[in-house]
Every structure is written in structure tokens, then in C-alpha cells.
Scaffold this motif. Structure first.
Motif, PDB file in Angstrom:
ATOM      1  N   SER A 133       0.839  -1.202   0.000  1.00  0.00           N
ATOM      2  CA  SER A 133       0.000   0.000   0.000  1.00  0.00           C
ATOM      3  C   SER A 133       0.874   1.252   0.000  1.00  0.00           C
ATOM      4  CB  SER A 133      -0.909   0.014   1.230  1.00  0.00           C
ATOM      5  OG  SER A 133      -0.171   0.361   2.385  1.00  0.00           O
ATOM      6  N   ARG A 134       0.282   2.363  -0.358  1.00  0.00           N
ATOM      7  CA  ARG A 134       1.034   3.628  -0.392  1.00  0.00           C
ATOM      8  C   ARG A 134       1.446   4.095   1.000  1.00  0.00           C
ATOM      9  NH1 ARG A 134       1.157   4.184  -5.554  1.00  0.00           N
ATOM     10  NH2 ARG A 134      -0.692   3.835  -6.825  1.00  0.00           N
ATOM     11  N   SER A 135       0.892   3.471   2.037  1.00  0.00           N
ATOM     12  CA  SER A 135       1.314   3.783   3.412  1.00  0.00           C
ATOM     13  C   SER A 135       2.406   2.827   3.893  1.00  0.00           C
ATOM     14  CB  SER A 135       0.113   3.717   4.357  1.00  0.00           C
ATOM     15  OG  SER A 135      -0.380   2.384   4.424  1.00  0.00           O
ATOM     16  N   GLY A 136       2.757   1.840   3.057  1.00  0.00           N
ATOM     17  CA  GLY A 136       3.848   0.939   3.419  1.00  0.00           C
ATOM     18  C   GLY A 136       3.427  -0.401   4.000  1.00  0.00           C
ATOM     19  N   MET A 137       2.135  -0.704   3.993  1.00  0.00           N
ATOM     20  CA  MET A 137       1.717  -2.015   4.481  1.00  0.00           C
ATOM     21  C   MET A 137       1.955  -3.055   3.392  1.00  0.00           C
ATOM     22  SD  MET A 137       1.049  -1.959   7.614  1.00  0.00           S
ATOM     23  CE  MET A 137       0.570  -3.676   7.706  1.00  0.00           C
ATOM     24  N   ARG A 138       2.455  -4.196   3.817  1.00  0.00           N
ATOM     25  CA  ARG A 138       2.786  -5.291   2.901  1.00  0.00           C
ATOM     26  C   ARG A 138       1.758  -6.406   3.026  1.00  0.00           C
ATOM     27  NH1 ARG A 138       5.163 -10.193   3.921  1.00  0.00           N
ATOM     28  NH2 ARG A 138       6.179 -11.174   2.135  1.00  0.00           N
ATOM     29  N   VAL A 169      -0.444  -0.106  -4.509  1.00  0.00           N
ATOM     30  CA  VAL A 169      -1.841   0.346  -4.532  1.00  0.00           C
ATOM     31  C   VAL A 169      -2.163   1.258  -3.342  1.00  0.00           C
ATOM     32  CG1 VAL A 169      -2.595  -1.717  -5.800  1.00  0.00           C
ATOM     33  CG2 VAL A 169      -2.573  -1.741  -3.289  1.00  0.00           C
ATOM     34  N   ASP A 170      -3.357   1.830  -3.362  1.00  0.00           N
ATOM     35  CA  ASP A 170      -3.760   2.742  -2.286  1.00  0.00           C
ATOM     36  C   ASP A 170      -3.840   2.043  -0.928  1.00  0.00           C
ATOM     37  OD1 ASP A 170      -3.846   4.934  -3.956  1.00  0.00           O
ATOM     38  OD2 ASP A 170      -5.968   4.673  -4.419  1.00  0.00           O
ATOM     39  N   GLU A 171      -4.430   0.840  -0.887  1.00  0.00           N
ATOM     40  CA  GLU A 171      -4.504   0.124   0.384  1.00  0.00           C
ATOM     41  C   GLU A 171      -4.575  -1.375   0.134  1.00  0.00           C
ATOM     42  OE1 GLU A 171      -8.053   0.940   2.689  1.00  0.00           O
ATOM     43  OE2 GLU A 171      -9.176   1.367   0.873  1.00  0.00           O
ATOM     44  N   VAL A 184       9.326   0.403  -1.192  1.00  0.00           N
ATOM     45  CA  VAL A 184       9.000  -0.578  -2.219  1.00  0.00           C
ATOM     46  C   VAL A 184       9.752  -0.200  -3.484  1.00  0.00           C
ATOM     47  CG1 VAL A 184       6.903   0.662  -2.932  1.00  0.00           C
ATOM     48  CG2 VAL A 184       7.121  -1.773  -3.442  1.00  0.00           C
ATOM     49  N   VAL A 185      10.233  -1.225  -4.178  1.00  0.00           N
ATOM     50  CA  VAL A 185      10.901  -1.024  -5.458  1.00  0.00           C
ATOM     51  C   VAL A 185      10.001  -1.618  -6.533  1.00  0.00           C
ATOM     52  CG1 VAL A 185      12.966  -1.463  -6.834  1.00  0.00           C
ATOM     53  CG2 VAL A 185      13.160  -1.146  -4.354  1.00  0.00           C
ATOM     54  N   THR A 186       9.657  -0.790  -7.511  1.00  0.00           N
ATOM     55  CA  THR A 186       8.827  -1.211  -8.641  1.00  0.00           C
ATOM     56  C   THR A 186       9.587  -0.874  -9.925  1.00  0.00           C
ATOM     57  OG1 THR A 186       7.703   0.903  -8.986  1.00  0.00           O
ATOM     58  CG2 THR A 186       6.759  -0.572  -7.302  1.00  0.00           C
ATOM     59  N   PRO A 187       9.122  -1.349 -11.063  1.00  0.00           N
ATOM     60  CA  PRO A 187       9.793  -0.962 -12.307  1.00  0.00           C
ATOM     61  C   PRO A 187       9.837   0.556 -12.532  1.00  0.00           C
ATOM     62  CG  PRO A 187       8.438  -2.887 -12.703  1.00  0.00           C
ATOM     63  CD  PRO A 187       8.125  -2.412 -11.296  1.00  0.00           C
ATOM     64  N   ILE A 190      11.790   3.821  -6.918  1.00  0.00           N
ATOM     65  CA  ILE A 190      11.937   3.484  -5.498  1.00  0.00           C
ATOM     66  C   ILE A 190      10.992   4.391  -4.730  1.00  0.00           C
ATOM     67  CG2 ILE A 190      13.513   3.420  -3.527  1.00  0.00           C
ATOM     68  CD1 ILE A 190      15.836   3.306  -5.595  1.00  0.00           C
ATOM     69  N   HIS A 191      10.153   3.822  -3.912  1.00  0.00           N
ATOM     70  CA  HIS A 191       9.200   4.593  -3.126  1.00  0.00           C
ATOM     71  C   HIS A 191       9.499   4.340  -1.644  1.00  0.00           C
ATOM     72  CE1 HIS A 191       6.975   4.904  -6.928  1.00  0.00           C
ATOM     73  NE2 HIS A 191       7.262   3.622  -7.057  1.00  0.00           N
ATOM     74  N   ARG A 192       9.817   5.413  -0.908  1.00  0.00           N
ATOM     75  CA  ARG A 192      10.151   5.292   0.513  1.00  0.00           C
ATOM     76  C   ARG A 192       8.984   5.775   1.348  1.00  0.00           C
ATOM     77  NH1 ARG A 192      14.693   6.657  -2.346  1.00  0.00           N
ATOM     78  NH2 ARG A 192      16.540   5.405  -1.924  1.00  0.00           N
ATOM     79  N   PHE A 193       8.801   5.141   2.504  1.00  0.00           N
ATOM     80  CA  PHE A 193       7.707   5.523   3.410  1.00  0.00           C
ATOM     81  C   PHE A 193       8.301   6.133   4.673  1.00  0.00           C
ATOM     82  CE2 PHE A 193       6.402   1.538   1.228  1.00  0.00           C
ATOM     83  CZ  PHE A 193       5.547   2.132   0.306  1.00  0.00           C
TER      84      PHE A 193
END
Length: 195
Positions: A133-138, A169-171, A184-187, A190-193
Motif C-alpha cells: 500500500s502507499r502507506s507501506g503495508m505489505r 496500490v492505495d490500500e 517498495v521497489v517497482t519498475p 523506489i518509493h520510501r515511506f
């Protein structure tokens, strides 16, 4: 409530597996190239000497070119070895070509097996995921190995998950035992929370 969340997770995992299986070879190759670049960027920026990572299975985002890069640079890599009791042992692979099939059919390295405590010495943890999720939940794949490991660590280094862009995703459906990640690393990047 938990049964409802569990049912939603199971249905979502089936859908995600199906989506991953329908990706074209070209889509997979392009994603692999971009993921490798971003994982190299992440590790280079953190200046690490050791990490935990996983050998990607057939329909997972391909981490293998990145792992080969890290291995060639002398970064010590611990790989998870699944145990029947729900814990993870760890192995250091000195030969990136040798692997075996572990529990649940997942690829595991051939090498010296270390105890669950070995992960406490790494500088970075790279984990698989079904969605982030965009808040960092896996949301993982339902066995709970990584949630249990991360939840039991006294001093956890940065944890980054690897997913395809559509899986960021959002949640995500969440239960009490689910553990967040630091990034999270996506194609696409890099997105850091922030906590």
C-alpha cells in the motif's frame, strides 16, 4: 472480521497470480531491467555490505540480475530457507547458480544453513510481496514467514519489498500480524515511506 480479511486476501492473491502469469515476455524483460536498475540504485545509495534477499520464483518480479550484481561486488547475501515450523533459516550462497526446491516449491540456494538469528546482522532486507500500500503495508503470499521474522527482530534494518507497478496500490487488506515495510521497489522507481 479476520475471516473476512483473510478471504479478501486469498481472493486477491489468486487474482494477482493470474495477472502475473498473463504478462508478456516483453513486459517481464522491461520490468526486470528497470527493477534491476532501481535495486542497484537503492543498494548503492545505502552503501551496504550485507543484505537478506530472496531468489525470485517463476512469476515473481525477477531479482536475479540484481542478485548477481550484488554478489559480484562482494555483498554478502543471506537467502531464506523455509522451515516446517514457520521460521526461516538463512543460507549464504557462494555459487549463484546452485539452487534447490524448498518447501512450497520455492527456489532456495545451496549453501551453509544458518539459524533464524543470522538475519540480525544484515544492513538491508529485500522481501517479496503480493501488494504494497502507499502507506507501506505489505500483503504477502499467505504463509507468514516474513511477517513473523520482521515482527521478531529487535533492531530491524530497512526493509524493501519488490512488486510490479500495478501491485503498488492505495490500500491492502491488513491483519494484526502484518508488518509494514520501509519502501517498495517497482519498475517505475523506489518509493520510501516515513513512519
Amino acid at each position: 472480521m479476520t475471516d473476512d480479511v483473510g478471504n479478501r486476501k486469498r481472493a486477491l492473491r489468486r487474482e494477482l497470480r493470474s495477472r502475473r502469469r498473463t504478462m508478456t515476455e516483453s513486459e517481464v524483460e522491461k520490468a526486470t531491467e528497470s527493477l534491476t536498475d532501481h535495486l542497484v540504485e537503492l543498494v548503492s545509495g545505502l552503501d551496504i555490505t550485507s543484505m537478506s534477499a530472496y531468489l525470485s520464483a517463476e512469476f515473481e518480479p525477477n531479482t536475479r540480475p540484481f542478485l548477481n550484481w550484488a554478489h559480484e561486488r562482494g555483498i554478502r547475501i543471506l537467502f531464506p530457507i523455509t522451515r516446517a515450523d514457520g521460521l526461516l533459516d538463512w543460507a549464504v550462497s557462494t555459487d549463484m547458480e546452485s539452487e534447490t526446491e524448498g518447501l512450497f516449491g520455492l527456489p532456495e540456494p545451496v549453501g551453509e544453513v544458518l539459524s533464524p538469528m543470522a538475519i540480525n546482522d544484515v544492513d538491508l532486507i529485500v522481501v517479496p510481496a503480493a501488494q504494497i500500500s502507499r502507506s507501506g503495508m505489505r500483503m504477502g503470499w499467505g504463509k507468514g514467514y516474513f511477517d513473523k521474522t520482521l515482527g521478531s527482530m529487535e533492531k530491524c534494518p530497512p526493509v524493501y519489498a519488490v512488486v510490479f507497478d500495478s501491485e503498488y496500490v492505495d490500500e491492502v487488506p491488513t491483519e494484526r500480524h502484518d508488518q509494514p515495510v520501509d519502501g517498495v521497489v517497482t519498475p517505475s522507481g523506489i518509493h520510501r515511506f516515513t513512519s
